[in-house]
Scaffold this motif. Sequence first.
Motif, PDB file in Angstrom:
ATOM      1  N   LEU A  36     157.662 107.459  20.547  1.00 43.10           N
ATOM      2  CA  LEU A  36     157.771 107.801  19.124  1.00 43.10           C
ATOM      3  C   LEU A  36     158.885 108.811  18.883  1.00 43.10           C
ATOM      4  N   ALA A  37     159.005 109.795  19.765  1.00 38.32           N
ATOM      5  CA  ALA A  37     160.066 110.788  19.619  1.00 38.32           C
ATOM      6  C   ALA A  37     161.436 110.114  19.725  1.00 38.32           C
ATOM      7  N   TRP A  38     161.577 109.214  20.664  1.00 32.04           N
ATOM      8  CA  TRP A  38     162.834 108.472  20.846  1.00 32.04           C
ATOM      9  C   TRP A  38     163.170 107.700  19.567  1.00 32.04           C
ATOM     10  N   GLN A  39     162.181 106.970  19.036  1.00 30.89           N
ATOM     11  CA  GLN A  39     162.397 106.177  17.820  1.00 30.89           C
ATOM     12  C   GLN A  39     162.689 107.061  16.604  1.00 30.89           C
ATOM     13  N   VAL A  53     164.058 112.565  26.800  1.00 30.49           N
ATOM     14  CA  VAL A  53     163.146 113.094  25.795  1.00 30.49           C
ATOM     15  C   VAL A  53     162.068 113.895  26.511  1.00 30.49           C
ATOM     16  N   THR A  54     161.858 115.139  26.086  1.00 28.84           N
ATOM     17  CA  THR A  54     160.791 115.984  26.616  1.00 28.84           C
ATOM     18  C   THR A  54     159.884 116.367  25.458  1.00 28.84           C
ATOM     19  N   PHE A  61     156.429 118.792  19.114  1.00 27.37           N
ATOM     20  CA  PHE A  61     157.845 119.125  19.316  1.00 27.37           C
ATOM     21  C   PHE A  61     158.414 118.246  20.422  1.00 27.37           C
ATOM     22  N   ALA A  62     159.696 117.920  20.310  1.00 27.32           N
ATOM     23  CA  ALA A  62     160.365 117.156  21.362  1.00 27.32           C
ATOM     24  C   ALA A  62     161.788 117.685  21.497  1.00 27.32           C
ATOM     25  N   LEU A  73     163.352 117.836  17.742  1.00 27.04           N
ATOM     26  CA  LEU A  73     162.593 117.009  16.815  1.00 27.04           C
ATOM     27  C   LEU A  73     161.214 117.632  16.697  1.00 27.04           C
ATOM     28  N   TRP A  74     160.718 117.804  15.477  1.00 21.33           N
ATOM     29  CA  TRP A  74     159.396 118.403  15.327  1.00 21.33           C
ATOM     30  C   TRP A  74     158.638 117.740  14.191  1.00 21.33           C
TER      31      TRP A  74
END
Length: 128
Positions: A36-39, A53-54, A61-62, A73-74
């Motif tokens: 989801l973070a990647w997308q 991606v972490t 948070f990512a 990304l949050w």
Amino acid sequence: MPLEILLVLVVVGISGIGLMLHLTGRSRMRVLTHDLAWQDWLRHFPDDDVVDVTVSHDGHFALIRTKEVAGLLWSFGADTAARHLLDFDWLEHPEGFEILFHDFSIPRVIVRLDETERRHWRHLLDPV
């Protein structure tokens, strides 16, 4: 229509919409996974070439690493917000890190991390 009745209708209507959104689960914070973070990152920055991606343990948070620059990304309610980490300062905070963006639209973000995550993210943000 008298102003008093109109005011009551507006207040009750807005309150009802807020209650309905809350009861249907639309007020929960988005929980991120790796995919989801990647997308979500590619939704914000479609031209970026994501390398890694972490995601934080709480899923809010990512840390995104691209070929050019890292980014954050949050979760922002049911959606996400994202910024490249180009012009920023990061400070230690009792709950994790405080990222101060030099951008008036999003002045700061408190990234909540446990101690293990904090060390790992510190290494990723400042590899020297």
